[in-house]
Design a protein around this motif. Structure first.
Motif, PDB file in Angstrom:
ATOM      1  N   PHE A 181       0.848  -1.160  -0.143  1.00  0.00           N
ATOM      2  CA  PHE A 181       0.087   0.103   0.076  1.00  0.00           C
ATOM      3  C   PHE A 181       0.925   1.225   0.020  1.00  0.00           C
ATOM      4  N   ARG A 182       0.954   2.123  -0.998  1.00  0.00           N
ATOM      5  CA  ARG A 182       1.570   2.999  -1.069  1.00  0.00           C
ATOM      6  C   ARG A 182       0.789   4.387  -0.906  1.00  0.00           C
ATOM      7  N   ASP A 183       1.463   5.466  -0.408  1.00  0.00           N
ATOM      8  CA  ASP A 183       1.037   6.589  -0.033  1.00  0.00           C
ATOM      9  C   ASP A 183      -0.249   6.616   0.843  1.00  0.00           C
ATOM     10  N   VAL A 184      -0.096   5.672   1.947  1.00  0.00           N
ATOM     11  CA  VAL A 184      -0.905   5.698   3.172  1.00  0.00           C
ATOM     12  C   VAL A 184      -0.855   6.923   3.905  1.00  0.00           C
ATOM     13  N   GLN A 185      -1.929   7.897   4.032  1.00  0.00           N
ATOM     14  CA  GLN A 185      -1.680   9.164   4.746  1.00  0.00           C
ATOM     15  C   GLN A 185      -2.310   8.869   6.214  1.00  0.00           C
ATOM     16  N   ALA A 186      -1.559   9.517   6.956  1.00  0.00           N
ATOM     17  CA  ALA A 186      -1.904   9.345   8.284  1.00  0.00           C
ATOM     18  C   ALA A 186      -1.233  10.880   9.238  1.00  0.00           C
ATOM     19  N   THR A 187      -1.500  10.887  10.211  1.00  0.00           N
ATOM     20  CA  THR A 187      -1.052  12.069  11.247  1.00  0.00           C
ATOM     21  C   THR A 187      -0.057  11.754  12.146  1.00  0.00           C
ATOM     22  N   GLY A 188       0.364  10.420  12.375  1.00  0.00           N
ATOM     23  CA  GLY A 188       1.397   9.857  13.132  1.00  0.00           C
ATOM     24  C   GLY A 188       0.857   8.620  13.605  1.00  0.00           C
ATOM     25  N   PRO A 189       1.398   8.077  14.558  1.00  0.00           N
ATOM     26  CA  PRO A 189       1.179   6.910  15.176  1.00  0.00           C
ATOM     27  C   PRO A 189      -0.472   6.310  15.311  1.00  0.00           C
ATOM     28  N   SER A 190      -0.600   5.226  14.657  1.00  0.00           N
ATOM     29  CA  SER A 190      -1.966   5.002  14.164  1.00  0.00           C
ATOM     30  C   SER A 190      -2.582   3.559  14.486  1.00  0.00           C
ATOM     31  N   ASN A 225       2.764   7.119   3.786  1.00  0.00           N
ATOM     32  CA  ASN A 225       3.670   5.865   4.295  1.00  0.00           C
ATOM     33  C   ASN A 225       3.419   4.775   3.483  1.00  0.00           C
ATOM     34  N   THR A 226       4.166   3.820   3.528  1.00  0.00           N
ATOM     35  CA  THR A 226       4.226   2.326   2.847  1.00  0.00           C
ATOM     36  C   THR A 226       4.033   1.423   3.804  1.00  0.00           C
ATOM     37  N   ILE A 227       2.930   0.666   3.662  1.00  0.00           N
ATOM     38  CA  ILE A 227       2.673  -0.608   4.291  1.00  0.00           C
ATOM     39  C   ILE A 227       2.701  -1.822   3.280  1.00  0.00           C
ATOM     40  N   LYS A 228       3.655  -2.720   3.789  1.00  0.00           N
ATOM     41  CA  LYS A 228       3.654  -4.270   3.206  1.00  0.00           C
ATOM     42  C   LYS A 228       3.005  -5.139   3.920  1.00  0.00           C
ATOM     43  N   VAL A 229       1.875  -6.242   3.164  1.00  0.00           N
ATOM     44  CA  VAL A 229       1.438  -7.053   4.000  1.00  0.00           C
ATOM     45  C   VAL A 229       1.744  -8.281   3.136  1.00  0.00           C
ATOM     46  N   SER A 230       2.024  -9.493   4.199  1.00  0.00           N
ATOM     47  CA  SER A 230       2.110 -10.824   3.377  1.00  0.00           C
ATOM     48  C   SER A 230       1.562 -11.692   4.347  1.00  0.00           C
ATOM     49  N   GLY A 231       1.420 -13.029   4.178  1.00  0.00           N
ATOM     50  CA  GLY A 231       1.037 -14.038   5.042  1.00  0.00           C
ATOM     51  C   GLY A 231       0.025 -15.187   4.677  1.00  0.00           C
ATOM     52  N   THR A 232      -0.497 -15.692   5.839  1.00  0.00           N
ATOM     53  CA  THR A 232      -1.283 -16.943   5.142  1.00  0.00           C
ATOM     54  C   THR A 232      -2.681 -16.659   4.862  1.00  0.00           C
ATOM     55  N   ALA A 233      -3.457 -15.583   5.032  1.00  0.00           N
ATOM     56  CA  ALA A 233      -4.937 -15.051   4.876  1.00  0.00           C
ATOM     57  C   ALA A 233      -4.959 -14.224   3.611  1.00  0.00           C
ATOM     58  N   ASP A 234      -6.023 -14.413   3.054  1.00  0.00           N
ATOM     59  CA  ASP A 234      -6.362 -13.581   2.199  1.00  0.00           C
ATOM     60  C   ASP A 234      -7.184 -12.295   2.465  1.00  0.00           C
ATOM     61  N   LEU A 235      -6.350 -11.266   1.882  1.00  0.00           N
ATOM     62  CA  LEU A 235      -6.587  -9.752   2.593  1.00  0.00           C
ATOM     63  C   LEU A 235      -7.706  -8.902   1.757  1.00  0.00           C
TER      64      LEU A 235
END
Length: 927
Positions: free
Chosen positions: A622-631, A670-680
């Protein structure tokens, strides 16, 4: 199992109004039409004891008139509140039993000026109805030393002795007043009655009202009485959110229901001096959530001697007159949505949002009331199968961008939030993709008959199941389950009764092609919440569906609701409304990057009708994830599994999915990268909740009530359970008593790596003291949520028994059986609580009353009472002995005693009154 069918009568419909209320209440009678169309009423407590308190009736009338009382003022103030009726409360036990009309029946204060008649006329001129409050209760006749009731004058009038300070005598007196009012005031709308009097019931008062004034309403406080038109619920508190009054209501639609609450935040129901504050947030929230549940808001204001309201109440009324205006169409001529009238799903929504739905007839036009705004700029809620064609801000008329998919409506880019209620007008093309119920057969036919005047009762059996036959093999996407709204939705004590939800907790859904061989297609838990609930089953192709209910939310402390289950309707859907628009941060969005085998796949129940699979061999970025700080990062998946989350290139964190975790996002992109065993399916980002925020749990500890122990070494068995009542899981859970220095504890803390909705962690321990002492032993649960450590605690109070007693136990002790009586707070009582509502069908049984030797003992009863009442005490099933008591105040503890003969060892005491109401019971002890 049993199916209950409610017969249709000529002018009304008979309804079993709830699991704990009687049948045959009239519905939809023409006399009720005006109240059904109402949103609110004004509850006016005003009488001789309004400050400054008067003891002379003529002087009170003179000062009221001299102060400038006018009926038009009350009517105008009612209209500012959107109230279409006024309840005049002067014949009140705490206000001097004043009658604001010239009465021919002596017995209490009666005015020469016809205040009641003037008020009725002023209301008729502006379309506001007037109801008259009547009390059943003589107990406060000399509360402060002034005798308000004149038995001698009434006895002379009747030609026989009548004691107005007794319930029968007061019942006869007030019966005559009902008659006088009916004969004198044709324009009155009805009577608002504070509970029942035995004399009225024995002499057919309500039938008489129906015969003399068939167009008048009858309303009763805190009871569901069949002959009454409405059920009123007085001043409920303790909900979360605090304004969500419907959580406390136990009467299902279409029964007419009122919520009676004070607008001044503190103080009495009547003006006792001072300018009490009005909590705008609480009051507007109650007003809106009641409207969203088809409950009438009966708001109490404290009129002063002249009739005017104190300045802060006037200011609130002025505010309401302007604040309501832009949203009137969402409140007038509407019903609560998400119940029997159709509509989107009310309740808790995304990112901390909470609100209700109101619907116009036919439910194609609906209103989303966001009472608590989310921490983000969107609202996401279940669409209940409605295809949405347009959304606008009702206050501004501004069209809103929205998206719809997977059973959810998302209203996007919200920037104009109202402080108290942001309202969106939602236009729809009606519901889609529900099977015609005439094509479905059910093991409980009332579940698919399309009528909310029939329902299925599980008969106290759990686990239990119902089977749906679709007629042939068909697709099913989800079930919409309409539970009967016949219990509150939270655990607490109110008006002497433990309240808890009789709604589905753990369930399973099974499917079959032949009705013989079954496969499980979904397991889970439903929240303890009002309104329609949904069970998504994916794409199931089967002829038969079985909903198996394993348990409900009600605990054994809530006897009227424990192991009870009733369902109104079940709808079967074979798809979701056609998708439209895109919700931010959907996993399949073209804005994202896909690594390795990560691939979007069709998922009808998902946001955007797609999910991303192959994350065990790839990732979605996920690119360009907007936030104001810790979330707070929420990860929605199509099923259970684990996910690995990396934020801005940092080391990945493993998450049990679906779930939510704290993430150290930067202000901006922000950039968030997700992998794993569940379908997202999607992710959602919101600011962290306040540090003070704690997930809602229920902690039950036994023994409850002060434990009175003898001198010497003492051992006490403690059991406890912690239940999670919300969707967000908690982690690293631990539960144990914390003993004082010198005590020992047998048994380790019980722990769980996590708890999810409805799950329970339980344990038991033995704690031992070297000698009896007065201590408080906290039983404490600790856990982590979003990386924060939280704790909840409940104490076990231990006290040394007085030397002149061989046994002592609180009435509210969990060792006792209080039946249909209830526990209520009482600050001057031992342990701060007592048992109330003791009477026919409700006694307190004390098992295990242990004495060292057989013989006669003196049984001490600690109690509170106002007036003259009786207990009947039975020992080991023997003949009951009457114990008469008197007192002058339900918050003043008294003690009486009666000799009893006991056997050595354990005995059983039963304390009650099968004939009439008994005093409230604080504690028993043996000398």
């Amino acid at each position: 199992m049993r199916i209950r069918l409610l017969a249709c009568l000529a002018a009304a419909v008979a309804l079993v109004a709830s699991l704990v209320s009687p049948a045959n209440a009239e519905l939809y009678h023409p006399r009720q039409a005006w109240l059904r169309a109402s949103t609110a009423g004004l509850f006016l407590h005003w009488g001789m004891f309004t400050a400054p308190r008067h003891t002379d009736c003529a002087a009170w009338e003179r000062d009221v008139t001299g102060g400038g009382w006018t009926p038009g003022y009350w009517i105008d103030e009612a209209k500012k509140l959107g109230a279409s009726y006024v309840v005049l409360t002067t014949f009140h036990s705490r206000l001097g039993y004043a009658r604001p009309w010239p009465s021919k029946v002596p017995g209490s204060c009666s005015t020469q000026r016809d205040f009641l008649g003037e008020l009725i006329a002023a209301g008729q001129a502006q379309g506001v109805r007037v109801m008259l409050y009547m009390t059943d209760d003589p107990q406060w006749h000399n509360e402060t030393g002034h005798e308000s009731l004149d038995s001698a004058a009434y006895s002379a009038y009747k030609g026989k002795p009548v004691d107005l300070t007794t319930r029968p005598g007061f019942g006869e007196y007030s019966y005559d007043l009902f008659d006088e009012v009916m004969d004198r005031y044709a324009g009155l709308a009805g009577f608002w009655i504070d509970n029942d009097n035995e004399y009225w019931e024995q002499h057919g008062l309500y039938e008489r009202v129906r015969a003399k004034r068939p167009s008048w309403l009858l309303s009763n406080n805190n009871e569901d009485t069949p002959i009454m038109d409405t059920v009123s619920n007085e001043q409920k508190t303790g909900m979360t959110p605090s304004y969500d009054y419907p959580q406390a209501v136990y009467t299902p639609m279409p029964r007419l229901t009122e919520a009676d609450y004070k607008l001044p935040t503190n103080g009495d129901w009547w003006y006792s001096g001072g300018d009490q504050a009005v909590d705008f947030r609480l009051s507007t929230g109650r007003y809106i959530t009641n409207a969203g549940s088809s409950i009438k808001s009966l708001m109490a204001e404290t009129a002063m001697l002249s009739g005017r309201f104190p300045p802060q109440q006037e200011a609130f009324n002025d505010f309401m007159a302007t604040w309501r205006q832009p949203i009137r169409e969402s409140l007038e001529g509407t019903e609560g949505g998400g119940y029997m009238y159709g509509g989107l799903q009310p309740g808790l929504w995304n990112d901390g949002a909470h609100g209700v739905i109101t619907v116009r007839p036919g439910a194609k036009t609906q209103y989303v009331h966001v009472v608590t705004r989310p921490s983000t700029n969107l609202v996401r809620l279940r669409d209940n199968g409605y295809r949405v064609t347009g959304v606008s801000d009702l206050r501004t008329g501004k069209p809103m961008r929205f998206a719809q998919s997977g059973g959810y409506l998302s209203i996007l880019d919200i920037s104009d939030w109202d402080t108290y209620d942001t309202v969106f007008k939602v236009n729809t093309a009606g519901q889609q993709y529900f099977y015609d119920k005439s094509t479905i057969k059910a093991s409980a036919p009332s579940l698919v008959d399309g009528s909310y005047l029939t329902y299925w009762d599980a008969g106290g059996q759990l686990p239990v199941s119902v089977t749906l036959d679709l007629g042939r093999k068909r697709s099913t996407a989800y079930l919409a389950v309409h539970e009967r709204e016949s219990s509150p939705t939270y655990a607490r004590e109110s008006f002497g009764r433990a309240e808890d939800s009789a709604r589905i907790k753990d369930y399973r859904v099974h499917a079959s092609d032949d009705g013989q061989t079954w496969r499980t297609v979904r397991t889970g838990a439903l929240p303890s919440a009002r309104g329609v609930q949904f069970i998504d089953v994916g794409e199931v192709h089967a002829r038969y569906l079985k909903l198996e209910v394993l348990n409900t939310w009600a605990g054994p402390q809530a006897k009227p609701f424990y192991r009870q289950l009733a369902l109104d309707e079940i709808d079967v859907a074979y798809g979701y409304p056609d998708p439209r628009g895109e919700v931010p941060l959907e996993a399949e969005s073209w804005r994202n990057g896909f690594e390795g085998k990560a691939t979007p796949v069709w998922c009808e129940a998902c946001s955007g009708t797609n999910a991303v699979t192959g994350l065990d061999r790839g990732a979605v970025v996920f690119r360009d994830v907007q936030a104001t700080g810790p979330s707070r990062l929420q990860l929605d998946t199509t099923g259970p599994g684990t996910l690995s989350v990396s934020v801005n290139g940092a080391a990945p964190v493993t998450v049990a999915a679906p779930g939510a975790i704290p993430v150290p996002l930067n202000a901006g992109a922000n950039t968030i990268k997700v992998s794993g065993t569940a379908d997202l399916d999607r992710i959602a980002v919101a600011p962290m909740p306040p540090e003070s925020s704690t997930p809602r749990t229920t902690l039950t500890v036994q023994p409850a009530g002060v434990q009175w122990v003898s001198p010497g070494q003492q051992a006490l068995r403690i059991t406890a359970s912690l239940r999670l009542d919300v969707d967000d899981p908690i982690d690293d859970v631990s539960l144990a008593p914390v003993v004082p220095p010198g005590w020992t504890i047998q048994g380790a803390a019980v722990t769980a790596p996590d708890l999810r909705l409805g799950q329970v962690l339980s344990g038991s321990w033995t704690v031992t003291a070297p000698a009896a002492q007065d201590v408080s032993i906290p039983v404490t649960a600790t856990f982590r949520t979003l990386g924060r450590t939280k704790a909840v605690s409940k104490p076990v109070q231990v006290k040394q028994r007085p030397a002149d007693r061989v046994f002592m136990r609180e009435a509210e002790d969990s060792a006792n059986d209080i039946g249909d009586a209830g526990v209520t707070n009482c600050s001057p009582c031992s342990g701060g609580q007592k048992v109330r509502n003791i009477g026919p069908g409700a006694a307190v049984t004390f098992p295990g009353v242990t004495v060292p030797a057989a013989g006669q003992y003196l049984l001490y009863l600690d109690f509170t009472v106002n007036g003259d009442r009786s207990y009947f005490v039975s020992v080991n099933g023997g003949a009951p002995v009457e114990v008469k008591v008197s007192g002058a105040g339900n918050n003043t503890p008294y003690t009486t005693s009666v000799p009893v003969t006991l056997t050595a060892g354990a005995n059983t005491l039963r304390i009650g009154n099968d004939r009439a109401g008994a005093p409230d019971l604080d504690r028993v002890s043996l000398g």
